[in-house]
Enzyme design. Structure first.
Site, PDB file in Angstrom:
ATOM      1  N   HIS A 199     -28.050  21.115 -20.047  1.00 48.88           N
ATOM      2  CA  HIS A 199     -29.172  21.770 -20.722  1.00 48.88           C
ATOM      3  C   HIS A 199     -30.160  22.354 -19.717  1.00 48.88           C
ATOM      4  CE1 HIS A 199     -28.354  18.939 -24.344  1.00 48.88           C
ATOM      5  NE2 HIS A 199     -27.653  20.055 -24.450  1.00 48.88           N
ATOM      6  N   ASP A 256     -18.693  24.058 -25.468  1.00 45.37           N
ATOM      7  CA  ASP A 256     -18.199  24.214 -26.839  1.00 45.37           C
ATOM      8  C   ASP A 256     -17.909  25.693 -27.069  1.00 45.37           C
ATOM      9  OD1 ASP A 256     -18.447  21.436 -27.773  1.00 45.37           O
ATOM     10  OD2 ASP A 256     -20.577  21.761 -27.443  1.00 45.37           O
ATOM     11  N   VAL A 295     -21.435  22.338 -16.827  1.00 39.63           N
ATOM     12  CA  VAL A 295     -21.819  21.489 -15.689  1.00 39.63           C
ATOM     13  C   VAL A 295     -20.972  20.226 -15.750  1.00 39.63           C
ATOM     14  CG1 VAL A 295     -23.691  20.195 -14.594  1.00 39.63           C
ATOM     15  CG2 VAL A 295     -24.159  22.413 -15.672  1.00 39.63           C
TER      16      VAL A 295
END
Length: 266
Positions: free
Chosen positions: A44, A130, A156
């Site tokens: 994120h 995803d 990552v």
């Protein structure tokens, strides 16, 4: 309304979030949305940094966790919507040949579209882990003719190759070694790229079998989620169940070209 750039101003009212979005659009600046879930991890943070790299843009994050992490302020996010945005009126069914549960993909698309519309975003930053959800969202944005640009950020990974995600962190410790096999299989398949689609899948499947891992699916698709090309960019995708956790992962594959040839041409 009081606002200072880069200070992660927290908003909990959906209508106020929309007000901020409208105000930012009037400044003619790009508004970049980073839709997150209930926890923040390194993947994120990489998405937020990608959003901040867009010069002069305003960065808005949606987050549904219990507390707003200090990371948002450290990363100079401008606005954080803390809570759940309503998705009523946003119902999109994608035309993908799903590998994952269609209802989960459609729910994801609806939530991101609701956040995109509420924020007035000109750009949306998403992770590639995803990949099916990413492609589904692109289909929805195109179908609705929204003037929004999607940006994808590479997955990552931990040192052992396992993708960093909230779901993957739930894999029981006793399955950890086998979970690592999944990333190894994708890497091996990708490095067989120049040998064509059949060999790519055979190589990846061989690594999974050698590691005692049974996949729920192992697929090679083009970037629009259709059949894999004989020559060109594709995506190798896998899904595996470990102790009640459904792990998904994918890698980019230059089919018929190979990474060595790409390096030689650059």
């Amino acid at each position: 309304m009081s606002f200072e750039t880069g200070q992660a101003t927290v908003v909990t009212d959906p209508e106020m979030f929309k007000t901020y979005g409208r105000a930012f659009r009037k400044t003619s600046k790009r508004v970049v949305l980073v839709p997150l879930g209930e926890a923040v991890h390194a993947g994120h943070i990489s998405m937020i940094r990608a959003a901040r790299s867009i010069t002069g843009a305003i960065t808005m994050v949606t987050f549904s966790g219990e507390e707003v992490p200090e990371d948002f302020a450290k990363e100079q996010v401008d606005v954080v919507f803390h809570g759940e945005l309503p998705t009523h009126g946003v119902a999109v069914r994608t035309s993908l040949d799903h590998l994952e549960e269609p209802s989960l993909i459609d729910d994801y698309v609806a939530r991101v579209l609701a956040a995109t519309i509420a924020s007035g975003a000109t750009d949306v930053v998403l992770g590639e882990k995803d990949f099916e959800a990413l492609v589904a969202l692109q289909h929805a944005v195109s179908g609705l003719q929204l003037n929004v640009q999607l940006h994808s950020v590479p997955t990552v990974r931990m040192p052992d190759g396992l993708a960093i995600s909230n779901r993957n962190s739930e894999v029981p410790e006793e399955h950890r070694d086998k979970a690592v096999v999944v990333a190894a299989a994708l890497t091996a398949g990708a490095h067989a790229a120049e040998l064509g689609p059949v060999k790519i899948l055979e190589t990846a499947r061989g690594v999974l079998e050698a590691g005692g891992v049974e996949a729920t699916y192992l697929e090679l698709r083009n970037l629009d989620f259709g059949p894999a090309p004989e020559f060109g960019d594709a995506r190798l995708l896998v899904g595996v169940d470990f102790g009640g956790v459904h792990l998904v992962d994918n890698v980019g594959v230059p089919v018929g070209i190979g990474f060595k040839n790409i390096e030689a041409d650059s």
